[in-house]
Scaffold this motif. Sequence first.
Motif, PDB file in Angstrom:
ATOM      1  N   TYR A  11       0.823  -1.211   0.000  1.00  0.00           N
ATOM      2  CA  TYR A  11       0.000   0.000   0.000  1.00  0.00           C
ATOM      3  C   TYR A  11       0.855   1.258   0.000  1.00  0.00           C
ATOM      4  N   THR A  21      -8.274  -1.207   2.027  1.00  0.00           N
ATOM      5  CA  THR A  21      -7.012  -1.935   2.149  1.00  0.00           C
ATOM      6  C   THR A  21      -7.166  -3.072   3.163  1.00  0.00           C
ATOM      7  N   TYR A 232       7.274  -8.620  -4.487  1.00  0.00           N
ATOM      8  CA  TYR A 232       6.751  -9.966  -4.267  1.00  0.00           C
ATOM      9  C   TYR A 232       7.880 -10.997  -4.291  1.00  0.00           C
ATOM     10  N   ILE A 266      -5.743  -2.098  -9.995  1.00  0.00           N
ATOM     11  CA  ILE A 266      -4.336  -2.266 -10.355  1.00  0.00           C
ATOM     12  C   ILE A 266      -4.105  -3.605 -11.060  1.00  0.00           C
ATOM     13  N   HIS A 270      -0.498  -5.871 -12.756  1.00  0.00           N
ATOM     14  CA  HIS A 270      -0.182  -7.237 -12.318  1.00  0.00           C
ATOM     15  C   HIS A 270      -0.346  -8.273 -13.417  1.00  0.00           C
ATOM     16  N   HIS A 292     -10.134  -8.409  -6.860  1.00  0.00           N
ATOM     17  CA  HIS A 292     -11.415  -8.264  -6.163  1.00  0.00           C
ATOM     18  C   HIS A 292     -12.039  -6.915  -6.504  1.00  0.00           C
ATOM     19  N   GLY A 293     -13.296  -6.774  -6.106  1.00  0.00           N
ATOM     20  CA  GLY A 293     -14.048  -5.582  -6.499  1.00  0.00           C
ATOM     21  C   GLY A 293     -13.783  -4.401  -5.590  1.00  0.00           C
TER      22      GLY A 293
HETATM   23  O1  ME8 Z   1      -2.240   0.851  -5.663  1.00  0.00           O
HETATM   24  N1  ME8 Z   1     -12.274  -1.244  -2.167  1.00  0.00           N
HETATM   25  O2  ME8 Z   1      -1.569   1.133  -3.473  1.00  0.00           O
HETATM   26  P1  ME8 Z   1      -2.888   1.691  -2.784  1.00  0.00           P
HETATM   27  C1  ME8 Z   1     -11.553  -2.360  -2.215  1.00  0.00           C
HETATM   28  N2  ME8 Z   1       0.946   0.898  -4.151  1.00  0.00           N
HETATM   29  N3  ME8 Z   1     -10.201  -2.392  -2.159  1.00  0.00           N
HETATM   30  C2  ME8 Z   1      -9.578  -1.230  -2.023  1.00  0.00           C
HETATM   31  C3  ME8 Z   1     -10.272   0.003  -1.946  1.00  0.00           C
HETATM   32  C4  ME8 Z   1     -11.693  -0.039  -2.015  1.00  0.00           C
HETATM   33  N4  ME8 Z   1     -12.431   1.048  -1.955  1.00  0.00           N
HETATM   34  N5  ME8 Z   1      -9.369   0.983  -1.827  1.00  0.00           N
HETATM   35  C5  ME8 Z   1      -8.146   0.395  -1.818  1.00  0.00           C
HETATM   36  C6  ME8 Z   1      -1.377   0.856  -4.789  1.00  0.00           C
HETATM   37  N6  ME8 Z   1      -8.263  -0.934  -1.926  1.00  0.00           N
HETATM   38  C7  ME8 Z   1       0.033   0.425  -5.121  1.00  0.00           C
HETATM   39  C8  ME8 Z   1       0.077  -1.087  -5.230  1.00  0.00           C
HETATM   40  S1  ME8 Z   1       1.358  -3.390  -5.634  1.00  0.00           S
HETATM   41  C9  ME8 Z   1       2.796  -3.843  -6.290  1.00  0.00           C
HETATM   42  C10 ME8 Z   1       1.406  -1.643  -5.609  1.00  0.00           C
HETATM   43  C11 ME8 Z   1      -7.171  -1.921  -1.924  1.00  0.00           C
HETATM   44  O3  ME8 Z   1      -2.489   2.118  -1.412  1.00  0.00           O
HETATM   45  C12 ME8 Z   1      -7.131  -2.728  -3.221  1.00  0.00           C
HETATM   46  O4  ME8 Z   1      -6.428  -3.922  -2.999  1.00  0.00           O
HETATM   47  O5  ME8 Z   1      -3.568   2.663  -3.658  1.00  0.00           O
HETATM   48  C13 ME8 Z   1      -6.318  -1.833  -4.108  1.00  0.00           C
HETATM   49  O6  ME8 Z   1      -5.754  -2.524  -5.204  1.00  0.00           O
HETATM   50  C14 ME8 Z   1      -5.249  -1.374  -3.141  1.00  0.00           C
HETATM   51  O7  ME8 Z   1      -5.939  -1.216  -1.885  1.00  0.00           O
HETATM   52  C15 ME8 Z   1      -4.613  -0.073  -3.600  1.00  0.00           C
HETATM   53  O8  ME8 Z   1      -3.772   0.380  -2.597  1.00  0.00           O
END
Ligand code: ME8
Length: 680
Positions: A11, A21, A232, A266, A270, A292-293
Motif C-alpha cells: 500500500y 485496504t 513480491y 491495479i 499485475h 477483487h471488487g
Molecule cells: O495501488 N475497495 O496502493 P494503494 C476495495 N501501491 N479495495 C480497495 C479500496 C476499495 N475502496 N481501496 C483500496 C497501490 N483498496 C500500489 C500497489 S502493488 C505492487 C502496488 C485496496 O495504497 C485494493 O487492494 O492505492 C487496491 O488494489 C489497493 O488497496 C490499492 O492500494
Amino acid sequence: MKPFYVTTPIYYVNDRPHIGTAYSTIAADVLTRYQRLRGRPARFLTGLDEHGLKIARTAEAQGLTPQELTDQMQEPFRQTWKLLSCEHDDFIRTTERRHKRKAQALWRMIQERGDIYLGEYEDWYCVGCETFYTEKDLLEGKLCPQHLKPVERIKESSYFFRLSKYTQPLLDYYEAHPDFVKPSARFNEVKSFVREGLRDLSLSRTSFRWGIPVPGDPEHVMYVWFDALSNYMSALGGPVENEPAPLFEQFWPPNGDLVHLVGKDILRFHAVYWPAFLLAAGLTPPTQIWAHGWLTVNGQKMSKSLGNFLRPEPLAEAFGVDPLRYYLMRDVAFGQDGDFSHANLIARLNGELANGLGNLLNRVLASIVQKSLGGRIPAPTGPDTAEDLTLQAEALRCARAAAEQLDAVAPQRALEAVWELVSAANRYVDRTEPWALAKLEDKSRLSHVVYHVLETVRMIGVMISPFMPGKAHELREQMGLHPLMATVGCDLWPSVWGGLPSGITTQPGKPLFPRLDKDQEAAALENLGVKLDAPGSHAAATSKAQSPKSQKPAQEPKVTEPASPATQASTDTSISYDDFAKVELRVGLVLTAEPVPKSDKLLRLTLDAGDPAPRQILAGIAQHYAPEALVGKRVIIVANLKPRKLMGLESQGMVLAASDETGLFVSAVAGDVKPGSLVK
Ligand code: ME8
C-alpha cells in the motif's frame, strides 16, 4: 503438498489503512489460515510502497522528508493489521535494503537479456496512479481517467522496457494458463487490452530522486511500479544471483503456487506488466492474479477530498474484530463491487452470528450439558435416526462445499456453506427437542442428540477459524477442546463424522456473539458518527470518528447546482410566502441512475415525480454516490425549474442535497410518500 504464497498489494503510505485496504489484507489472511489448516506450507506477504512522486509530494506537503514520512506511516499499518488479526509472515517496505538490491537484480537480468534500452520519454503522467498516459487515454481537459485530475507533461531521458515485444508472448501465456486472472470477465478485459498491441514502457525517471537508483546509471530512478511489483520476489530473497534464497526456491512458481490478491484498479500492472517483466527475466510468472471488487461505503465512494475513508479500528472497537472480518468476507462477493453498510453489518452480527451460531452453542452447551449431562461432552449412544443421519450428511456436504469455495477463492460462498450447516443444526435442535429429552430418566437419546449438535459445532468451529480466529478459539475453549494447531502435512479440515472426543469437561462462558439491542446499536452508531436513514436502509453518513480532518467549519446546506444570480445578489435573505410558493418541490422516486460519459460530476437520473412519463434530471453528485445506491431512493426535487442542457442532455429539475465537511447527501423524505407528492 505444493507451497502456497499469497500477497496483498503493497500500500502507498500517503494514507492510513482504511476499509478498502483492510479488505484485501483480511482476504489474504483468511486464505493463508485456510491453506495452513489443510496442512499446506503457506506464506502471506504484505507491505508498503514507499517510493515515487506521490509519496515525495505527500511528504513535502507535510514538511517531512520522504523517509521520515514512510518511517512514520509504517506503524499505523503494522498496528492495524495486528489489530485485525492479520498475521502476515513478512512485511516488506520498498525502502529496505533487501528490496532495493533485488529490484536492481531483476532490472539487470532484464537488461542483460536485451529488453531494457535508453531513450527519451515525452507524454503525460498521472501522479495519483503513478501511470503514463497517451493523449487518447485522457478525458477532456487532459484529465486522468482514474483520478479525474490534470495529468503532467513529461519530457526526459528514460530507460524503456520492450513491452511491445511481449504482446504475443503474453497472449500465448494467457492461452496456456486459462486461470491466470480471476474473475474471468476481468481476464477478458486484460486480453482485449493486450490484443490492441502494447507500447514500450518508460521504466525510469530523472526529474526526481525518491526511488531506487537504476543499476549503472544512478541519474535515473526506477519507475515506481517496476520497483513495487518486484517486492513480491525480493521479500523471498529473489531473484537469485550469487547467494542462496531458500524461501524463493520454496515458494516462487513453479515450485509454489503464488496468488496475488489485488483490487481491480491495479489489475493491468499485475496481469500485463508484471508477467512481461518476469518473462523477460526468464522467470516464471505468478500462478494467479485475483482482482477483487471495489467497496463503497453506505453507497458512497470513499475519497480523499470527502475525507470519508472508513477506518477499521473504530468499527472493530464497536462490533468486534471477528464480526468485522466475517462481515467483510460474507457480505461482498469476492470479485464484485460491494457496499459496506453499517446496517448490514449489524443485521449479520445479530442474525447469523448471535442468533445463528452463538445461540446454537449456547442453547446446548450452556444449559443442557451443564444441567443434565454433568458438564461433559456425552458419548454418542446410537442408534442413528433419520434426523441424525441427515445432520451427519449435511455436515460433511457443507464442509466439502466450503473447502471447494475457499480453494476457488470465494470466501463469501464458503461462509454461505458453513451457515447452511448452522441452520441445519438449529433445525435439528428444534426437531429433536433436547430440553424435552433431558426430562427423561434414560439420558441415552439426549446424549446422542447433544453429541450430534456439538460435533457439528466443532466442525463449524474449524471452518470459521480462518475467518474468525479469535471466536473459533473461544468456541473450542468453551467446548473444552485444545486450540487448533495447524501443522504442515496434517489436514485439519473436517472430512469425517465423529472427531469430537467424549467425556471432556466443557467450560461454557459468555455468549460467543453478544446481540446488540436497539440501544446498544444506536450508541455504537452514534459513536461512529453514523446516521441511519430509515430502518433497514443504508447508513447515510460516516464521519467524526473516521474523518482525519473534521476541523473545517460546517458549510451552508447547498443545492447540487449553482445558486441563481438573483439569490446571490440579494442582501435581505427573507422571502415572502408567495415567493416560496413559486418553487414547486416534489417527491421523486429514483428509477435509474448512471454516470454521464466524460463528466466526473454528473449523474443522469430518471425519476418518477408524478409526471405522465419519467423525468430526467442531471445531478452533480457523481463524486458522492455510486449510481446504484440512488436507485429506489425518494428525494426532493425542484420540479418547476426551467429545463436546461448539461453535457448535451436536458435536465428537467434539480435534486436537493446538503453537504458539510463529511460529504454531500441528497435530501430524503421519511416514509414511503407517493412519488410526485408536493413538499410544502
Ligand atoms: O495501488 N475497495 O496502493 P494503494 C476495495 N501501491 N479495495 C480497495 C479500496 C476499495 N475502496 N481501496 C483500496 C497501490 N483498496 C500500489 C500497489 S502493488 C505492487 C502496488 C485496496 O495504497 C485494493 O487492494 O492505492 C487496491 O488494489 C489497493 O488497496 C490499492 O492500494
